[in-house]
Design an enzyme around this catalytic site. Structure first.
Site, PDB file in Angstrom:
ATOM      1  N   CYS A 114       0.814  -1.226   0.000  1.00 58.61           N
ATOM      2  CA  CYS A 114       0.000   0.000   0.000  1.00 58.61           C
ATOM      3  C   CYS A 114       0.843   1.270   0.000  1.00 58.61           C
ATOM      4  O   CYS A 114       0.332   2.359  -0.255  1.00 58.61           O
ATOM      5  CB  CYS A 114      -0.942  -0.002   1.199  1.00 58.61           C
ATOM      6  SG  CYS A 114      -1.913  -1.501   1.299  1.00 58.61           S
ATOM      7  N   HIS A 255      -3.351   6.804   3.042  1.00 56.82           N
ATOM      8  CA  HIS A 255      -3.750   5.545   2.407  1.00 56.82           C
ATOM      9  C   HIS A 255      -5.146   5.173   2.910  1.00 56.82           C
ATOM     10  O   HIS A 255      -5.443   5.265   4.098  1.00 56.82           O
ATOM     11  CB  HIS A 255      -2.733   4.461   2.754  1.00 56.82           C
ATOM     12  CG  HIS A 255      -3.206   3.086   2.422  1.00 56.82           C
ATOM     13  ND1 HIS A 255      -3.725   2.764   1.188  1.00 56.82           N
ATOM     14  CD2 HIS A 255      -3.248   1.949   3.162  1.00 56.82           C
ATOM     15  CE1 HIS A 255      -4.060   1.490   1.186  1.00 56.82           C
ATOM     16  NE2 HIS A 255      -3.789   0.970   2.376  1.00 56.82           N
ATOM     17  N   ASN A 285     -10.093  -0.536   0.157  1.00 58.43           N
ATOM     18  CA  ASN A 285      -8.633  -0.433   0.144  1.00 58.43           C
ATOM     19  C   ASN A 285      -8.115  -0.957  -1.193  1.00 58.43           C
ATOM     20  O   ASN A 285      -8.261  -2.144  -1.497  1.00 58.43           O
ATOM     21  CB  ASN A 285      -8.084  -1.270   1.316  1.00 58.43           C
ATOM     22  CG  ASN A 285      -6.578  -1.242   1.408  1.00 58.43           C
ATOM     23  OD1 ASN A 285      -5.886  -0.814   0.490  1.00 58.43           O
ATOM     24  ND2 ASN A 285      -6.058  -1.711   2.537  1.00 58.43           N
TER      25      ASN A 285
HETATM   26  O1  UT7 Z   1      -3.725  -1.578   3.717  1.00 57.31           O
HETATM   27  C1  UT7 Z   1      -2.850  -2.266   4.535  1.00 57.31           C
HETATM   28  C2  UT7 Z   1      -3.131  -2.099   5.937  1.00 57.31           C
HETATM   29  N1  UT7 Z   1      -4.348  -2.763   6.331  1.00 57.31           N
HETATM   30  C3  UT7 Z   1      -5.022  -2.258   7.317  1.00 57.31           C
HETATM   31  O2  UT7 Z   1      -4.674  -1.195   7.764  1.00 57.31           O
HETATM   32  C4  UT7 Z   1      -6.184  -3.025   7.879  1.00 57.31           C
HETATM   33  C5  UT7 Z   1      -6.193  -2.840   9.357  1.00 57.31           C
HETATM   34  N2  UT7 Z   1      -7.202  -3.592  10.067  1.00 57.31           N
HETATM   35  C6  UT7 Z   1      -8.508  -3.324  10.030  1.00 57.31           C
HETATM   36  O3  UT7 Z   1      -8.972  -2.508   9.274  1.00 57.31           O
HETATM   37  C7  UT7 Z   1      -9.379  -4.007  11.064  1.00 57.31           C
HETATM   38  O4  UT7 Z   1      -8.554  -4.702  11.972  1.00 57.31           O
HETATM   39  C8  UT7 Z   1     -10.431  -4.985  10.475  1.00 57.31           C
HETATM   40  C9  UT7 Z   1     -11.522  -4.208   9.769  1.00 57.31           C
HETATM   41  C10 UT7 Z   1      -9.772  -5.953   9.512  1.00 57.31           C
HETATM   42  C11 UT7 Z   1     -11.074  -5.773  11.622  1.00 57.31           C
HETATM   43  O5  UT7 Z   1     -11.643  -4.867  12.559  1.00 57.31           O
HETATM   44  P1  UT7 Z   1     -11.332  -5.001  14.118  1.00 57.31           P
HETATM   45  O6  UT7 Z   1     -12.128  -3.977  14.779  1.00 57.31           O
HETATM   46  O7  UT7 Z   1      -9.857  -4.956  14.294  1.00 57.31           O
HETATM   47  O8  UT7 Z   1     -11.913  -6.426  14.448  1.00 57.31           O
HETATM   48  P2  UT7 Z   1     -11.183  -7.683  15.125  1.00 57.31           P
HETATM   49  O9  UT7 Z   1     -10.296  -8.357  14.139  1.00 57.31           O
HETATM   50  O10 UT7 Z   1     -10.604  -7.282  16.448  1.00 57.31           O
HETATM   51  O11 UT7 Z   1     -12.431  -8.616  15.414  1.00 57.31           O
HETATM   52  C12 UT7 Z   1     -13.472  -8.226  16.343  1.00 57.31           C
HETATM   53  C13 UT7 Z   1     -14.612  -9.204  16.178  1.00 57.31           C
HETATM   54  C14 UT7 Z   1     -14.182 -10.680  16.205  1.00 57.31           C
HETATM   55  O12 UT7 Z   1     -15.205 -11.419  16.822  1.00 57.31           O
HETATM   56  P3  UT7 Z   1     -15.096 -11.840  18.375  1.00 57.31           P
HETATM   57  O13 UT7 Z   1     -13.843 -12.648  18.470  1.00 57.31           O
HETATM   58  O14 UT7 Z   1     -15.023 -10.557  19.142  1.00 57.31           O
HETATM   59  O15 UT7 Z   1     -16.358 -12.605  18.598  1.00 57.31           O
HETATM   60  C15 UT7 Z   1     -14.133 -11.046  14.739  1.00 57.31           C
HETATM   61  O16 UT7 Z   1     -14.320 -12.417  14.513  1.00 57.31           O
HETATM   62  O17 UT7 Z   1     -15.248  -8.996  14.904  1.00 57.31           O
HETATM   63  C16 UT7 Z   1     -15.294 -10.239  14.185  1.00 57.31           C
HETATM   64  N3  UT7 Z   1     -15.174  -9.957  12.768  1.00 57.31           N
HETATM   65  C17 UT7 Z   1     -16.232  -9.726  11.976  1.00 57.31           C
HETATM   66  N4  UT7 Z   1     -17.558  -9.708  12.230  1.00 57.31           N
HETATM   67  C18 UT7 Z   1     -18.381  -9.438  11.210  1.00 57.31           C
HETATM   68  C19 UT7 Z   1     -14.041  -9.842  12.027  1.00 57.31           C
HETATM   69  N5  UT7 Z   1     -14.355  -9.550  10.760  1.00 57.31           N
HETATM   70  C20 UT7 Z   1     -15.704  -9.478  10.702  1.00 57.31           C
HETATM   71  C21 UT7 Z   1     -16.622  -9.203   9.663  1.00 57.31           C
HETATM   72  N6  UT7 Z   1     -17.939  -9.178   9.971  1.00 57.31           N
HETATM   73  N7  UT7 Z   1     -16.220  -8.939   8.407  1.00 57.31           N
END
Ligand code: UT7
Length: 332
Positions: A114, A255, A285
């Site tokens: 990115c 980004h 993204n």
């Molecule tokens: O471009 C390169 C750089 N990339 C980035 O900068 C991406 C950075 N990361 C992110 O944007 C975020 O971490 C995500 C959008 C990918 C995930 O969001 P988050 O707030 O960090 O969620 P998490 O991974 O901590 O997950 C929280 C909960 C989990 O469930 P439990 O364990 O709390 O029950 C996940 O399983 O959300 C769940 N979850 C989802 N639920 C519904 C993860 N993805 C999803 C989804 N829909 N798509």
């Protein structure tokens, strides 16, 4: 001495829209979750037979047409992509150069995920300032849908396809010149964002592995935290080094990974809502294409004017990061 100036911008997005509701039919997610956690509402998906170079060519045509520079005067083409037409070779840049009819121009790709666009901007600047090249076409183009696992809700909700391109050319006028570019990397965090299989670090051991070999894997939550920290630090450093206040920035172009990251960085830097450019809601993204697509957005909606100062700020797999202070210096 010659300086390097950003002359023009162009972008292309495929027609097909993949909405959050569409994704909710494919994986266990919802429009509400995606909107709240990422700010993304929809992203574009290239047609099956539409390649990264095809999209790059469309963006490049606009950048060339808007630059006032003749196509035969382009002496280098650089493409930033993690989703090339062909892995290893030939480079996507050579294919773009051929499709544009650029003859024997120097052309190559770079891999900085990115951060790719900021990296190629810095390479263009260095070649121009050294006097080796005069007019360099830089392109960030991605068909991320081709390397996304649509059974993994942690990644497939984020990524989209598109391309952005810019012309960087020599100037003797320092007021038009790119002020500074800062780039860096830290391979300690290599495993946060990877396409692990298929390379010499993780070779294929069966044909079955081949089909999914390039899919992106991400430790999303850890990546999120490093992203906010790195993007903020990088910008603070480049502003301090150049003695520029954040209020002097007309357009802050981070980004486009996640609206919550953009908001956290914008707030930490005390940027106003008007300064911060956001396109992640429409395109998701798009990795190396995200920054030029965002610059194109403000160009096409009429809010980017000649002489205005852009601050670019990128972060991505590697890890890599980069920031740039760039006046917009069109010739026409
Ligand atoms: O471009 C390169 C750089 N990339 C980035 O900068 C991406 C950075 N990361 C992110 O944007 C975020 O971490 C995500 C959008 C990918 C995930 O969001 P988050 O707030 O960090 O969620 P998490 O991974 O901590 O997950 C929280 C909960 C989990 O469930 P439990 O364990 O709390 O029950 C996940 O399983 O959300 C769940 N979850 C989802 N639920 C519904 C993860 N993805 C999803 C989804 N829909 N798509």
């Amino acid at each position: 001495m010659s300086y390097a100036a950003l002359r023009s911008i162009g972008a292309y997005v495929p027609k097909k829209i993949l909405s959050n509701d569409d994704l909710a039919k494919m994986v266990d997610t919802s429009d509400e979750w995606i909107s709240k956690r990422t700010g993304i509402k929809e992203r574009r998906i290239a047609a099956k037979d539409e390649t990264t170079s095809d999209m790059g060519v469309e963006a490049a045509k606009k950048a060339i047409e808007r630059s006032g520079i003749e196509i035969e005067d382009i002496d280098m083409v650089i493409c930033a992509t993690i989703s090339p037409d062909y892995f290893c070779m030939p480079s996507t840049a050579t294919i773009i150069a051929k499709k544009l009819g650029l003859g024997n121009t120097t052309a190559f790709d770079i891999s900085a995920a990115c951060t790719g666009f900021v990296y190629i901007l810095s390479i263009a600047k260095a070649f121009i300032e050294s006097g080796m090249k005069k007019n360099i076409l830089i392109i960030g183009s991605e068909k991320l849908s081709a390397i996304t696992d649509y059974t993994d809700r942690g990644t497939c909700i984020l990524f989209g396809d598109g391309a952005g391109a810019a012309m960087v050319s020599a100037t003797q006028n320092i007021d038009e010149a790119i002020i500074d570019i800062n780039t860096g990397s830290d391979g300690t965090y290599a495993d946060l964002l990877m396409s692990p299989n298929g390379g010499t670090g993780s070779p294929h051991d069966s044909l079955d592995q081949e089909a999914t070999s390039c899919f992106m894997q991400m430790k999303g939550n850890e990546t999120f935290k490093v992203a906010v920290r790195t993007l903020t630090k990088d910008v603070v450093e480049i502003l301090e080094k150049n003695n520029i206040e954040s209020s002097a920035i007309k357009h802050f172009i981070p980004h486009q990974a996640n609206y919550r990251i953009i908001k956290a960085v914008g707030d930490a830097l005390k940027m106003t809502k008007e300064q911060v450019v956001v396109t992640v809601d429409k395109y998701g993204n798009t990795s190396g294409a995200s920054i030029p697509m965002a610059i194109n957005e403000i160009y096409e909606n009429g809010s980017l004017k000649s002489g205005e100062l852009l601050l670019l700020d990128a972060f991505g797999g590697g890890l890599t990061w980069g920031s740039a202070l760039v006046p917009f210096s069109p010739l026409k």
